[in-house]
Design a protein around this motif. Structure first.
Motif, PDB file in Angstrom:
ATOM      1  N   ARG A 501      36.452   9.038  29.139  1.00 43.07           N
ATOM      2  CA  ARG A 501      35.142   8.595  29.587  1.00 43.07           C
ATOM      3  C   ARG A 501      34.183   9.760  29.824  1.00 43.07           C
ATOM      4  N   THR A 502      34.700  10.942  30.185  1.00 39.00           N
ATOM      5  CA  THR A 502      33.834  12.095  30.466  1.00 39.00           C
ATOM      6  C   THR A 502      33.857  13.122  29.348  1.00 39.00           C
ATOM      7  N   ARG A 503      34.570  12.878  28.302  1.00 38.82           N
ATOM      8  CA  ARG A 503      34.678  13.825  27.201  1.00 38.82           C
ATOM      9  C   ARG A 503      33.703  13.441  26.092  1.00 38.82           C
ATOM     10  N   PRO A 504      33.434  14.361  25.166  1.00 39.23           N
ATOM     11  CA  PRO A 504      32.588  14.008  24.008  1.00 39.23           C
ATOM     12  C   PRO A 504      33.197  12.844  23.237  1.00 39.23           C
ATOM     13  N   PHE A 505      32.337  12.084  22.551  1.00 39.67           N
ATOM     14  CA  PHE A 505      32.820  10.905  21.848  1.00 39.67           C
ATOM     15  C   PHE A 505      33.898  11.263  20.831  1.00 39.67           C
ATOM     16  N   PHE A 506      33.641  12.336  20.049  1.00 40.68           N
ATOM     17  CA  PHE A 506      34.595  12.762  19.037  1.00 40.68           C
ATOM     18  C   PHE A 506      34.640  14.282  19.005  1.00 40.68           C
ATOM     19  N   PRO A 507      35.764  14.861  18.657  1.00 36.40           N
ATOM     20  CA  PRO A 507      35.837  16.325  18.547  1.00 36.40           C
ATOM     21  C   PRO A 507      35.029  16.798  17.349  1.00 36.40           C
ATOM     22  N   PRO A 508      34.436  18.000  17.436  1.00 37.44           N
ATOM     23  CA  PRO A 508      33.633  18.510  16.314  1.00 37.44           C
ATOM     24  C   PRO A 508      34.527  18.934  15.153  1.00 37.44           C
ATOM     25  N   SER A 509      33.933  19.003  13.987  1.00 36.08           N
ATOM     26  CA  SER A 509      34.667  19.420  12.798  1.00 36.08           C
ATOM     27  C   SER A 509      34.929  20.924  12.846  1.00 36.08           C
ATOM     28  N   PRO A 510      36.156  21.376  12.663  1.00 33.72           N
ATOM     29  CA  PRO A 510      36.444  22.820  12.691  1.00 33.72           C
ATOM     30  C   PRO A 510      35.654  23.595  11.640  1.00 33.72           C
ATOM     31  N   TYR A 511      35.483  23.043  10.465  1.00 35.19           N
ATOM     32  CA  TYR A 511      34.762  23.759   9.418  1.00 35.19           C
ATOM     33  C   TYR A 511      33.290  23.908   9.775  1.00 35.19           C
ATOM     34  N   LEU A 512      32.663  22.848  10.302  1.00 41.24           N
ATOM     35  CA  LEU A 512      31.258  22.935  10.695  1.00 41.24           C
ATOM     36  C   LEU A 512      31.078  23.883  11.874  1.00 41.24           C
ATOM     37  N   MET A 513      32.052  23.907  12.779  1.00 40.00           N
ATOM     38  CA  MET A 513      31.968  24.861  13.893  1.00 40.00           C
ATOM     39  C   MET A 513      32.032  26.294  13.379  1.00 40.00           C
ATOM     40  N   TRP A 514      32.864  26.535  12.395  1.00 39.09           N
ATOM     41  CA  TRP A 514      32.978  27.892  11.821  1.00 39.09           C
ATOM     42  C   TRP A 514      31.685  28.299  11.139  1.00 39.09           C
ATOM     43  N   LEU A 515      31.035  27.334  10.412  1.00 40.89           N
ATOM     44  CA  LEU A 515      29.766  27.636   9.780  1.00 40.89           C
ATOM     45  C   LEU A 515      28.685  27.942  10.814  1.00 40.89           C
ATOM     46  N   GLN A 516      28.646  27.153  11.883  1.00 40.55           N
ATOM     47  CA  GLN A 516      27.656  27.383  12.929  1.00 40.55           C
ATOM     48  C   GLN A 516      27.865  28.721  13.616  1.00 40.55           C
ATOM     49  N   GLU A 517      29.119  29.069  13.851  1.00 41.67           N
ATOM     50  CA  GLU A 517      29.417  30.339  14.500  1.00 41.67           C
ATOM     51  C   GLU A 517      29.027  31.508  13.605  1.00 41.67           C
ATOM     52  N   ARG A 518      29.289  31.374  12.316  1.00 36.38           N
ATOM     53  CA  ARG A 518      28.919  32.452  11.397  1.00 36.38           C
ATOM     54  C   ARG A 518      27.415  32.601  11.313  1.00 36.38           C
ATOM     55  N   GLU A 519      26.690  31.496  11.284  1.00 32.77           N
ATOM     56  CA  GLU A 519      25.239  31.564  11.230  1.00 32.77           C
ATOM     57  C   GLU A 519      24.660  32.139  12.516  1.00 32.77           C
ATOM     58  N   ARG A 520      25.305  31.801  13.637  1.00 27.57           N
ATOM     59  CA  ARG A 520      24.813  32.333  14.913  1.00 27.57           C
ATOM     60  C   ARG A 520      24.965  33.844  14.971  1.00 27.57           C
ATOM     61  N   THR A 523      22.166  35.617  12.933  1.00 32.94           N
ATOM     62  CA  THR A 523      20.773  35.531  13.382  1.00 32.94           C
ATOM     63  C   THR A 523      20.556  36.043  14.796  1.00 32.94           C
ATOM     64  N   ASN A 524      21.565  36.085  15.642  1.00 30.58           N
ATOM     65  CA  ASN A 524      21.388  36.488  17.038  1.00 30.58           C
ATOM     66  C   ASN A 524      21.752  37.968  17.180  1.00 30.58           C
ATOM     67  N   VAL A 525      20.695  38.849  17.182  1.00 32.80           N
ATOM     68  CA  VAL A 525      20.952  40.296  17.261  1.00 32.80           C
ATOM     69  C   VAL A 525      21.367  40.720  18.657  1.00 32.80           C
ATOM     70  N   LEU A 526      21.088  39.873  19.651  1.00 37.38           N
ATOM     71  CA  LEU A 526      21.487  40.217  21.011  1.00 37.38           C
ATOM     72  C   LEU A 526      22.955  39.929  21.265  1.00 37.38           C
ATOM     73  N   ASP A 527      23.557  39.186  20.393  1.00 35.47           N
ATOM     74  CA  ASP A 527      24.978  38.859  20.551  1.00 35.47           C
ATOM     75  C   ASP A 527      25.803  40.057  20.097  1.00 35.47           C
ATOM     76  N   PRO A 528      26.643  40.634  20.960  1.00 38.11           N
ATOM     77  CA  PRO A 528      27.459  41.802  20.549  1.00 38.11           C
ATOM     78  C   PRO A 528      28.265  41.538  19.289  1.00 38.11           C
ATOM     79  N   SER A 529      28.629  40.292  19.075  1.00 34.47           N
ATOM     80  CA  SER A 529      29.411  40.020  17.884  1.00 34.47           C
ATOM     81  C   SER A 529      28.596  40.203  16.619  1.00 34.47           C
TER      82      SER A 529
END
Length: 565
Positions: A501-520, A523-529
């Motif tokens: 009841r308190t969790r997200p409706f569905f878990p996110p897709s691992p592949y889409l999470m990897w794409l989002q992390e790579r894009e972040r 583009t984010n120069v302040l991120d040490p990574s």
């Protein structure tokens, strides 16, 4: 002469004392009283009934064994048209004026002794004569029901009856007229009686036969499946239930005179007592038990934890759909051994489960996956609808009507849950997972609930199954399994809804999470990574850094104390 009188007196004493016995190849019957008879090898037993009332116009003798053939004959030497050999056999004898005694002969045709039970039933001149207009079978007047079964269906056939007639008169013509004063006014009630589930004992059969042998008892204990008119084909098809004893009977009625009479009841277990491969005693194959045991364990997991472990749930649902469709395909197109087909089905099921998981992992479309899972719930709900008496409605004998209606229910269920995808997914987990447990139990203990989906599978595999009545017995074990199914399903649904009841409706897709992390990181120069190389490069740099420190520590220990600057 004195000896014959002594024999008559002896038989008279037996009858008057209510004793029915077999004495030296002679069996004395009383009306409506069952007699157990043993027929030894190469022996002929004479069945005798005497003191027949004058208002009795014809008599039927029926004899039943569990699985051994017995021969009933009008004469001491059996012949075509004068005898019948079957597990459930019967003869009908019209009486002549003044006749008060009648006899038949029982033989063991297969060279082994036969034990069974028989009964003689009297009928008056107003009662219909079963099988008196028979043209398809050997006996001139044939009151028998002829049964044939295979793994899919059980078919019964019988000869048409005629209206009653008195002793010494000519029987009415069968097919010269079609008016109300002919046999065409007769109606045929088809009855079905289920033996106790998983009970293959001879005593159970004998007791059941004795409880439904005549018109009154069959109406009291049996279930009327349908009624045929004289214009209908005298053939009825039922769904086979291997290992389940069933007694079929036909009661012919004369609606004008309000009288009726019974054909000879016939029984089947839809399996063979003599086969060593697929006999009644070894119906549960080891491969089937292994397959459904694993399926039941997976279903139990999905019932309570399916939504939390979404990838596992998708794998199980994909496995179920792919395995079902492939089993239908390979069974219709090949003649491979059952164990080979089941093994290939399991392999393709695994492939189907992996494909569904990878489609979600790659594309991340939760809605498409939920719709695919919802089709499983729709399939179960549609199967349950046609498992009820709705499935035996005449309009659904048409394959077109049946499959269109079935498909609409299957597709309609996931569309209903599009507004509530999480609730629909959890409901599917609870219902389908609990039913998998029921199927696992069925691999060891027979339950009629397995025919919810098995009837659909039979309709996929057999083009003629649409004509079969799919009625199954509901006994104690079935009510217990319904309770287990409901308790498991409701518990699984409630537990998962509460936990999620308190969790997200569905878990996110691992592949889409990897794409989002790579894009972040791009583009984010302040991120040490953003300034950090990929994982392999970072590991190599870290190794070099540790190596450099060790070399520095080694040089420092030559001139200075270790740890000094």
């Amino acid at each position: 002469m004195p000896s014959s009188w002594l024999m008559y007196i002896f038989l008279h004493v037996l009858v008057c004392d209510g004793i029915v016995a077999q004495v030296e190849n002679l069996v004395v019957f009383l009306f409506n009283t069952f007699q157990n008879v043993n027929v030894n090898e190469n022996e002929t037993v004479q069945a005798v009934v005497s003191r027949i009332p004058l208002d009795v116009a014809f008599i039927t003798l029926q004899f039943h064994t569990q699985h051994s053939n017995a021969t009933l004959s009008y004469t001491r030497m059996p012949g075509i048209g004068l005898s019948l050999t079957a597990v459930d056999s019967g003869l009908l004898s019209p009486l002549i004026p003044g006749q008060t005694k009648l006899s038949w002969f029982l033989l063991a045709p297969d060279g082994d002794s036969v034990a069974g039970t028989g009964v003689i039933l009297p009928y008056t001149s107003s009662d219909p004569v079963p099988g008196a207009c028979n043209l398809a079978f050997d006996l001139d007047i044939d009151p028998n029901i002829y049964l044939h079964y295979n793994i899919f269906e059980t078919t019964i056939r019988f000869g048409p009856a005629n209206i009653g007639y008195s002793r010494g008169s000519n029987p009415p013509a069968c097919d010269t007229e079609v008016g109300e004063n002919t046999r065409w006014r007769l109606r045929y009630d088809i009855y079905q009686y289920f033996l106790p589930e998983s009970d293959l004992s001879e005593q159970s059969l004998i007791t059941s036969i004795q409880s439904v042998a005549n018109v009154q008892t069959m109406r009291e204990h049996g279930k009327r499946v349908m009624t045929l008119s004289s214009n209908d084909k005298t053939e009825v098809v039922f769904s086979s239930i291997p290992g389940q004893g069933v007694i079929y009977s036909v009661i012919v009625r004369d609606p004008v005179l309000n009288t009726s009479s019974s054909y000879i009841p016939v029984h089947t277990y839809a399996c063979s007592f003599s086969s060593t491969l697929d006999g009644c005693d070894n119906l549960g194959k080891i491969s089937t038990r292994i397959f459904f045991t694993i399926t039941g364990l997976a279903g139990l997991f999905v019932c309570f934890f399916g939504h939390r472990f979404f990838k596992c749930e998708l794998f199980c649902m994909g496995f179920g759909f792919a395995a079902f469709l492939f089993f239908v395909l390979i069974t219709r197109t090949t003649k491979l051994d059952y164990d080979i087909r089941l093994t290939l089905t399991a392999v393709i099921g695994v492939v189907g489960g992996v494909i569904l998981v990878m489609s979600w992992w790659r594309f991340g479309s939760v809605m498409s996956c939920v719709v695919a899972v919802g089709l499983m719930l729709g399939f179960l709900i549609s199967s349950i609808v046609f498992f009820t008496p709705v499935g035996d409605i005449q309009v659904f004998r048409s394959n077109v009507v049946f499959w269109v209606t079935f498909s609409c229910i299957v597709v309609g269920v996931p569309l209903f849950f599009v507004r509530w995808p999480r609730e629909g997914n959890i409901t599917t987990c609870g219902v389908a997972g609990a039913y998998a447990v029921v199927l696992a139990v069925n691999a060891y203990i027979y339950t009629s609930l397995s025919y919810i989906t098995l009837n659909i599978l039979k309709r996929f595999l057999n083009d003629n199954f649409s004509k079969a009545f799919t009625d199954v017995p509901f006994q104690d074990i079935d009510f217990i399994m319904i309770t287990v199914w409901v308790v498991l399903g409701v518990s699984g649904i409630v537990l998962q809804l509460y936990r999620e009841r308190t969790r997200p409706f569905f878990p996110p897709s691992p592949y889409l999470m990897w794409l989002q992390e790579r894009e972040r990181r791009k583009t984010n120069v302040l991120d040490p990574s953003h300034h950090t190389s990929s994982l392999p490069s970072r590991l190599l740099a870290r190794a070099r850094q540790l190596t450099g420190r060790r070399e520095s520590a080694g040089h420092g220990s030559a001139g200075f104390p270790a740890g000094c600057p």
